[in-house]
Design a protein around this motif. Structure first.
Motif, PDB file in Angstrom:
ATOM      1  N   PHE A   3       0.837  -1.204   0.000  1.00  0.00           N
ATOM      2  CA  PHE A   3       0.000   0.000   0.000  1.00  0.00           C
ATOM      3  C   PHE A   3       0.871   1.251   0.000  1.00  0.00           C
ATOM      4  O   PHE A   3       2.061   1.196   0.305  1.00  0.00           O
ATOM      5  CB  PHE A   3      -0.954   0.029   1.192  1.00  0.00           C
ATOM      6  N   TYR A   5       0.577   5.186   1.656  1.00  0.00           N
ATOM      7  CA  TYR A   5      -0.212   6.072   2.511  1.00  0.00           C
ATOM      8  C   TYR A   5       0.439   7.453   2.532  1.00  0.00           C
ATOM      9  O   TYR A   5       1.544   7.629   3.041  1.00  0.00           O
ATOM     10  CB  TYR A   5      -0.311   5.517   3.938  1.00  0.00           C
ATOM     11  N   VAL A   9      -2.471  15.783   6.184  1.00  0.00           N
ATOM     12  CA  VAL A   9      -3.401  16.639   6.938  1.00  0.00           C
ATOM     13  C   VAL A   9      -2.686  17.317   8.105  1.00  0.00           C
ATOM     14  O   VAL A   9      -1.701  16.817   8.623  1.00  0.00           O
ATOM     15  CB  VAL A   9      -4.597  15.829   7.503  1.00  0.00           C
ATOM     16  N   LEU A  11      -4.292  18.570  11.503  1.00  0.00           N
ATOM     17  CA  LEU A  11      -5.545  18.678  12.242  1.00  0.00           C
ATOM     18  C   LEU A  11      -5.328  19.443  13.545  1.00  0.00           C
ATOM     19  O   LEU A  11      -4.482  19.070  14.360  1.00  0.00           O
ATOM     20  CB  LEU A  11      -6.074  17.277  12.566  1.00  0.00           C
TER      21      LEU A  11
ATOM     22  N   GLN B   4      -3.079  18.480  18.206  1.00  0.00           N
ATOM     23  CA  GLN B   4      -2.740  18.786  16.815  1.00  0.00           C
ATOM     24  C   GLN B   4      -2.077  17.549  16.230  1.00  0.00           C
ATOM     25  O   GLN B   4      -1.247  16.910  16.870  1.00  0.00           O
ATOM     26  CB  GLN B   4      -1.788  19.982  16.725  1.00  0.00           C
ATOM     27  N   TYR B   5      -2.464  17.196  15.017  1.00  0.00           N
ATOM     28  CA  TYR B   5      -1.841  16.055  14.354  1.00  0.00           C
ATOM     29  C   TYR B   5      -1.378  16.486  12.973  1.00  0.00           C
ATOM     30  O   TYR B   5      -2.183  16.804  12.112  1.00  0.00           O
ATOM     31  CB  TYR B   5      -2.822  14.875  14.243  1.00  0.00           C
ATOM     32  N   HIS B   6      -0.093  16.480  12.790  1.00  0.00           N
ATOM     33  CA  HIS B   6       0.464  16.853  11.488  1.00  0.00           C
ATOM     34  C   HIS B   6       1.728  16.038  11.267  1.00  0.00           C
ATOM     35  O   HIS B   6       2.759  16.284  11.879  1.00  0.00           O
ATOM     36  CB  HIS B   6       0.795  18.350  11.448  1.00  0.00           C
ATOM     37  N   PRO B   8       3.381  14.549   7.842  1.00  0.00           N
ATOM     38  CA  PRO B   8       3.227  14.331   6.392  1.00  0.00           C
ATOM     39  C   PRO B   8       4.089  13.193   5.841  1.00  0.00           C
ATOM     40  O   PRO B   8       4.887  13.384   4.932  1.00  0.00           O
ATOM     41  CB  PRO B   8       3.639  15.680   5.800  1.00  0.00           C
ATOM     42  N   VAL B   9       3.916  11.997   6.411  1.00  0.00           N
ATOM     43  CA  VAL B   9       4.665  10.842   5.886  1.00  0.00           C
ATOM     44  C   VAL B   9       4.091  10.398   4.538  1.00  0.00           C
ATOM     45  O   VAL B   9       2.928  10.616   4.237  1.00  0.00           O
ATOM     46  CB  VAL B   9       4.601   9.624   6.851  1.00  0.00           C
ATOM     47  N   ASN B  10       4.932   9.761   3.762  1.00  0.00           N
ATOM     48  CA  ASN B  10       4.516   9.147   2.500  1.00  0.00           C
ATOM     49  C   ASN B  10       5.085   7.731   2.525  1.00  0.00           C
ATOM     50  O   ASN B  10       6.257   7.514   2.252  1.00  0.00           O
ATOM     51  CB  ASN B  10       5.079   9.954   1.327  1.00  0.00           C
ATOM     52  N   LEU B  11       4.255   6.781   2.924  1.00  0.00           N
ATOM     53  CA  LEU B  11       4.717   5.407   3.146  1.00  0.00           C
ATOM     54  C   LEU B  11       4.447   4.560   1.908  1.00  0.00           C
ATOM     55  O   LEU B  11       3.308   4.460   1.454  1.00  0.00           O
ATOM     56  CB  LEU B  11       3.988   4.802   4.346  1.00  0.00           C
ATOM     57  N   VAL B  12       5.495   3.987   1.377  1.00  0.00           N
ATOM     58  CA  VAL B  12       5.363   3.060   0.247  1.00  0.00           C
ATOM     59  C   VAL B  12       5.721   1.688   0.810  1.00  0.00           C
ATOM     60  O   VAL B  12       6.889   1.386   1.051  1.00  0.00           O
ATOM     61  CB  VAL B  12       6.311   3.456  -0.900  1.00  0.00           C
ATOM     62  N   MET B 251       5.805   6.587  14.040  1.00  0.00           N
ATOM     63  CA  MET B 251       4.820   7.655  13.834  1.00  0.00           C
ATOM     64  C   MET B 251       4.259   8.167  15.166  1.00  0.00           C
ATOM     65  O   MET B 251       4.122   9.369  15.358  1.00  0.00           O
ATOM     66  CB  MET B 251       3.686   7.153  12.932  1.00  0.00           C
TER      67      MET B 251
END
Lengths: 380, 380
Positions: A3, A5, A9, A11, B4-6, B8-12, B251
């Protein structure tokens, strides 16, 4: 297990947090276009408060207040023209799903030229947008948690979403004080929409571990808190829980997509301007029943999990628990109740295959156009 | 509830996905600095494969291969000098936690001037870094899922992390084929590190709904899969599960932070170059026992959840289940086994209050420097 992901965001969650909007917007520009509706944020005073917060951070604002339910591509074009004319550097969306979606499309159209329908149907790609800040005033759409903007083309009736990470908000301020002023009838329909987002992402063929986890959490929270909230419990805990579940629902569909309930609802509300959550209420039990009857064992187990989230025991009572939930929300509706007739079925089934191809493909049982027409008929 | 949740991971994620690294890196530049260790990625052939994948996408690369366990600030400075000299546009980190952390710091130092210790201790702020691509070859650190880079200052022995979203990887390629080549003794210690990340984030005072959900998922997966994997089960399912749990652990600490186990381990491994997971193994049961004895009922319930994730029934058997897990991983260790003596205790307790102030503050029971010294003594 494979996958990707990626959902950037930001938030900002919590009662009272809208007061931070000036500080947050200040990171992105000195002039804001506020996109809102014609009524509720004015009546509640939220619009004036936000203008004040922005002003206190030296941010000038202009207001576009013409967004209606099931927003039109042409409305977003009008708002983008206003943003350009006023040289706005940031777009603030203040309202429910229709408004946030219109704000996102406005930010996109402010920096991308050409016809928005080309971007919606993937014939053209845009990777930029003005920075977006969203303040939801309902808890259902989840638009604050994703890169989707659902729009209706008034020429064709096509209701379909623009999708790209460029329209993920730079910040989404989820403040239950801005949400708890909404009428209970709206809570029912948007809350059911939020449940559908998590249910559909959970059963989607393109679901993944991250979205499965968030979907389950969203469904559990809605199962526990939505009916008490609708029946009059007004605790901050319950409002926070449903607001959070709604944001989770928005996030999961970004990566796992929606399936047939949303896929079949869009043609109906594109055609007759139906309240989206009501359309879902009329279709979801029918679709769920047909799906459970013919899906794999693995998917039956998923429906069992869904059922347990809303008070059931396994997949065999999933539909009755859905109907019970809808009854408790005064949403026991048919498509006929919403103005749809037998004469609309063929157009809707055909349109579904066109605007909702992905949702049809993601569904655990792949129904044909004829079978989808049959499901519409059952829901009449 | 406020948070607050920020992130910006991009998991492949997925077996074989490292083959995509050329396509992915191509989005960020035409010349890469590959940061790796002196041995394992050469022996396994991964380094050559990655160089080949990059070359196939017309990306030239230079290799910095001097990173060792508990990487030094000075090593990152050396790597950044190499990146600048070679005008690299992207940094690829290929290895375990030490290597990924060094790669992140290298990318940061390539565009920020001044002393890295000033950034680590928050006296200076940097918001930019070269784009980073990470390929973990162990499953524990979770560095691929956060904006932390833990470094040791060789002059002071301070082991502390640089923290900012600029060093969140543009893409993290989590490919179990790159991970399953690691020796089982390393699997044990990194796997326990991953469990600690989720446990600590779960009990942290600054935990939030998003991190609670992910922490629980991470702990469940480790409880189910780590010991069988260590004992010889070699299924892709198990490697995927532990790799995913490890990323989740990385994370959650980004937003919920770590607590006392990591807080107390850093002084020990900063002082004696201990394997991080072994340091955690020697300290965690002692700290957990003391915490459960004096924490609130709400936190006791959290320890009950932790216990259930690793096969226990409630908070009363949490420590014994932790010890059982450690015994199964051949990690029943004391600080003395790792070369720490009574003479080191006072320096470590003092250093803990300095480098791990946040971890001490996040812990559900706030221990004083004297109490922390006492915990170190119990762990000897």
């Amino acid at each position: 297990m494979k996958f990707q992901y990626h959902l950037p965001v930001n938030l900002v969650f919590g009662k009272g947090s809208v007061a931070q909007i000036g500080d947050i917007a200040g990171n992105y520009g000195k002039k804001a276009l506020i996109v809102t509706g014609c009524n509720s944020t004015k009546k509640s005073g939220l619009l004036d408060r936000v203008i004040g917060y922005l002003k206190a951070s030296s941010i000038e604002s202009v207001v576009f207040d013409k967004v209606k339910q099931n927003p039109l591509t042409t409305t977003a074009e009008e708002a983008a023209a206003m943003a350009k004319e006023n040289e706005c550097e940031v777009v603030v969306g203040l309202g429910g799903g229709s408004i946030m979606d219109c704000a996102k499309a406005t930010a996109f159209l402010s920096v991308n030229s050409g016809n928005i329908n080309d971007y919606i149907f993937g014939r053209q790609i845009g990777t930029e947008a003005l920075p977006i800040i969203l303040v939801p005033t309902t808890c259902g759409t989840g638009s604050e948690g994703n890169g989707f903007a659902v729009l209706t083309n008034p020429d064709t009736g096509d209701k379909k979403s623009l999708r790209c990470n460029a329209i993920v908000a730079k910040a989404s301020i989820i403040d239950s004080e801005c949400i708890m002023t909404m009428p209970k009838s709206i809570l029912a329909s948007v809350g059911f929409d939020a449940l559908c987002h998590s249910m559909e992402a959970y059963i989607s063929k393109i679901g993944q571990p991250m979205t499965d986890m968030m979907s389950l959490e969203g469904m559990k929270l809605i199962g526990q808190y939505l009916v008490p909230l609708y029946k009059g419990e007004n605790s901050t805990e319950a409002w926070d829980a449903i607001s959070w579940a709604s944001t989770l629902g928005g996030m999961v569909i970004n990566n796992a997509g929606v399936t047939l309930p949303h896929g079949m609802e869009h043609p109906a509300s594109g055609l007759k301007n139906i309240v989206h959550g009501k359309g879902l209420a009329s279709l979801t039990p029918v679709i769920t029943e047909a799906t459970i009857a013919s899906c794999s064992l693995e998917n039956k187990e998923k429906y069992a999990e869904i059922s347990r989230c809303i008070g059931g025991k396994d997949e065999t009572d999933c539909v009755s628990k859905l109907n019970e939930l809808l009854a408790n929300l005064d949403l026991s509706l048919t498509l006929s109740d919403l103005g749809i007739t037998e004469a609309d079925v063929n157009w809707m089934a055909e349109n579904c295959m066109k605007v909702s191809a992905a949702g049809v493909a993601n569904h655990p049982v792949e129904f044909t156009q004829d079978q989808i027409a049959e499901l519409y008929r059952k829901a009449l």
